[in-house]
Design an enzyme around this catalytic site. Sequence first.
Site, PDB file in Angstrom:
ATOM      1  N   PRO A 629       0.808  -1.230   0.000  1.00 32.85           N
ATOM      2  CA  PRO A 629       0.000   0.000   0.000  1.00 32.85           C
ATOM      3  C   PRO A 629       0.838   1.277   0.000  1.00 32.85           C
ATOM      4  O   PRO A 629       0.392   2.312  -0.504  1.00 32.85           O
ATOM      5  CB  PRO A 629      -0.816  -0.084   1.297  1.00 32.85           C
ATOM      6  CG  PRO A 629      -0.650  -1.458   1.805  1.00 32.85           C
ATOM      7  CD  PRO A 629       0.535  -2.088   1.145  1.00 32.85           C
ATOM      8  N   GLY A 700      -2.668  -4.191 -11.802  1.00 35.37           N
ATOM      9  CA  GLY A 700      -1.838  -3.086 -12.281  1.00 35.37           C
ATOM     10  C   GLY A 700      -2.441  -1.765 -11.860  1.00 35.37           C
ATOM     11  O   GLY A 700      -3.642  -1.543 -11.977  1.00 35.37           O
ATOM     12  N   GLY A 702      -0.295   1.443 -12.033  1.00 31.85           N
ATOM     13  CA  GLY A 702       0.487   2.615 -12.457  1.00 31.85           C
ATOM     14  C   GLY A 702      -0.160   3.468 -13.525  1.00 31.85           C
ATOM     15  O   GLY A 702       0.102   4.670 -13.594  1.00 31.85           O
ATOM     16  N   GLU A 703      -0.982   2.867 -14.368  1.00 35.95           N
ATOM     17  CA  GLU A 703      -1.572   3.629 -15.474  1.00 35.95           C
ATOM     18  C   GLU A 703      -2.945   4.185 -15.103  1.00 35.95           C
ATOM     19  O   GLU A 703      -3.257   5.333 -15.397  1.00 35.95           O
ATOM     20  CB  GLU A 703      -1.726   2.745 -16.716  1.00 35.95           C
ATOM     21  CG  GLU A 703      -0.520   1.877 -17.040  1.00 35.95           C
ATOM     22  CD  GLU A 703       0.591   2.607 -17.773  1.00 35.95           C
ATOM     23  OE1 GLU A 703       0.483   3.823 -17.976  1.00 35.95           O
ATOM     24  OE2 GLU A 703       1.595   1.949 -18.108  1.00 35.95           O
TER      25      GLU A 703
END
Lengths: 736, 326
Positions: A629, A700, A702-703
């Site tokens: 986290p 995922g 990051g995007e």
Amino acid sequence: MTRQPNRQPQKAVGTPQSRVDGRLKVTGQATYAADHDVTGVAYGVMVDATVGRGRITGVDTRAALDQPGVRAVLHHGNAPRLPYVDNPGSNNPPGERLRVFQDDRVRFFGQPVAVVVADTLEAAQHAASLVTVTYAAEPPSTDLTTAPADEPQRYARGDAEAAWAAAPVKLDLAFRFSRNHHNPMEPHATIARWEGDTLTLWDKTQWVVGGTQQELASVFGIPQQSVRVISPFVGGAFGSGLRAWPHVTVAALAARVTGRPVKLVLSRRQLYFGTGHRPAYTYALKLGSDRRGRLAASIQDIRAETSSYETFTEAVMGPGHMMYRTPNVRQAYATVPLDVNTPIWMRGPGYATGAHVVECAMDELAHELGVDPIELRLRNEPETDESSGLPFSSRRLRECLATGAREFGWHRRNPAPRSTRDGDWLVGTGMAAAVYDFGRAPAQAHARINADGTALVQAATSDMGPGTYTSMPQVAADALGLTMTTVEFRLGDSLMPPTPPHGGSMTMASVGSAVQDACDKVRRQAITLAVNDARSPLHRVNPDDVVVRDGRMHVKNDPTRGETYRQLLGRNQRDHLEVIGSWGPPEQSRYSMHAFGAVFTEVAVDDRLGLVRVRRMLGVYDAGRIINPKLADSQALGGMVGGIGQALLEHTVTDARDGRIVNANLADYLVPVNADIPDLRAIYLDGGNDQNADPIGVKGLGEVVIVGVAAAITNAVFHATGRRIRELPITAEALL
Amino acid sequence: MFPFTYTKAADTRAAVAAGQRGGRFIAGGTTLVDLMRETVERPDTVVDISGLPLGEITTTRSGGVRIGALVRMSDAAADRRVRNTFPVISQALELSASAQLRNMATIGGNIMQRTRCTYFRDVSAACNKRAPGSGCAALEGFNRSHAILGGSSQCVATHPSDVAVAFAALEASVHLLGPDGERGVPFTEFLLRPGNTPEREHALRPGELITAVEIPAHPRPLRSGYLKVRDRQSYEFALTSAAVALHLGGGVVRAAKVAAGGVGTVPWKLTAVEQRLLGERPSDRLWTAAAAVAADDAEPLAHNEFKVELLKRTVERQLRVVGGTR
């Protein structure tokens, strides 16, 4: 079919660990590409084209060569011809890649046209400024809206034109997006060294194997194994490191010709011309719905810039055809070749653009209908991904919206525009949903248990900032039954097992699953060794009944019966146990896989001066399992900062007359500074664990964290001011 | 960077002599070194004046303030006399650059800093200021940040300093030491509009060294402040800015000192605005009416038309912030 390994207790995964390489980074000991100390290194500085299109008519190198310490000046007139073998399976877009110093053609302003190699950086820089290049210049094509487009990619379902014509409520909107640059802190840099026909590259890259190693092998026509790429640290990239750009070849070429290792570091200015960008877009959307806001039709015409020599495309069509239930959709996505450097993926590629349009349009529709924007989205939640017909591996957008609304205090809002004033500031709130089609790809990892009971795990992946160095040991530690401090993870070397590009939100899912596989297997190997060892307390125990805790294998229901890895290996005189593990997604996916989110923001707009200031922002994410986290917060808050930049500041400006990027520096290309960043908060939905996606259950992060940020801000600006801004970035002049 | 000789001036006389021989003065170096790296500036000799005794802030006998040329921006901003007497100066300084730069850059260097015009800073572009006669790429190029006031057919580059706007408003003077001794130049005459010689940016004669900036006494109480309008909240040059100082007495404006930044080829003294304010009773209507004339002579370019309106609103806002009401 391998047996499903017994489940290890999860002690490290899910805990907020600090970066294991944090100390190295803050004390300056992390070796980024240009930091490697390579004996005998010479310095390369590139000379860039100062016209936007044309031919080189002359290169006068005499003054440069007269400078003390200058070893060579290479350009198209004297550089060796290079094979430039095709490189399928790389990230090179279709087309013909830029071949450095192979002809006299100038394809874009800033294209490398020569390189000076000297004993010192200062000599190389000065000599580079003395190289005189003359051109037969031609007017470049730089206008996205007027230049001829390629044949578009198309998507259609139903009859969108008819449905739009019949829809009781219609929107017809035109959006524009400026070009954006990644601007990582660390400039792109390469050190190239040849030993015979073997090339070693210390390179800034997000893909040591498929990016730099494979590309340089094909450029020079040598076997892939003859190129070694070392890249232990990457100082941010956001996508700019997903392929090997021409400067990497320039460094290798310069080293080849001079017989010296050559270090080449791009200047900040050169980064704008030479390492790709998020392309500029125009995106026209017609949206039709019934009076209750149920979408009937969506017609989208998209134009995006690409270079004259390569056709770069990205998943910009995704949100427009999968996000909301819409029976009739037609999309056309045309690339427009311009005299620019080839674009590349930038954080939230495609989705940060496409979802902006969809999410702004939903806000416009909600306002048109007098429906709450969250409610409108709920009314259009699809059962399945209508573009593929597949069920979602998981889609918890409803929960993201509900949690976000509650934590943000959304329902306290007066929906009327211009309804809140704070002195000179008009205050507004806005929200947007977020989505990203995260990647998954085959990956391998090597795991080794040492005789001293520690473990080493390796994979040729990268850590451009998300914390790969830290999250992988968390996965490994649990699978091995070790504490995190006894597991070391190494990455960034092409000698390590291959991994996919470090981008597209696929590293944790793909490499993480390979790491888990390798560690599961080597743990099983140890357990198997123990249960077959007559001297082991675990002799003849069913391997499935053995778990490992803190490096000690024991019977699950009888912790007193067991022994440590160290005891086992020592007694068996084994130096180590090792395994290469792997993971890859099935060829035919049974699911549509996306990370989701909801972004809420409050902005203030100076009523008279047109300034927009973000006051607070909340993101709620359905990203599957969160491995760490603390790292997740770094990702999420960083994504929001990037989105604030996209919304309000970032804009690469091209001078149409010659294709010159006018603001190729960090004083004029604005990214947010601390003062622009308010209270940011990220929440991850409880219980995330998408086992349909990958064995470690991550989707995922990051995007998806940049997606929707600009839309939430744009929608909040409307709520504050009553003004719809359909061009990014939102500038003062648009709001005066 | 082109090779150069570095010398350190032992005293002001030596500095002036070195300047007469063509030496380029350097103190904080925050502008000059950047420009040398970009090969925009190519001095043969750099004369380090940072050791000279020009780092004092003093109160003048008449009640003004004299800021030595080598006083760091951060020190000038924090100085109690500057802060109390002329908050507009402190504010302009603190809204400039970054803390790191303010700790290096000097007052003399600040007013001597060169334009941020990106064509000026890109040696491959046409620029009459950098290469006289080569043309002006900004006139028909991207000119959002350029001047709407004081430009010519040769150059439309803005002067980037914030504190210079405050100095212009307060009618400061620049103290110079040259081969023929000392002289003072009114601030508004020190920086030159481009005209047909955009390469000439200031009134310095060969060898002349800035020793101080002096802000004259103004009637008290003087309220003052600086507003800087920019896309991001920090670390950016102004789109528009306004330095305002007002002396109110007997319920009317007795003195008004107003200048604007980000809009002119030099810090732009708004005399017409000042005239409009004198003798009038402060009111929102007055601020609006006075600010309405701020851009009367503006000649906007393709991308900076918005500055005409933004300038008026900036001035209006800052008149209200300093003068009160609403």
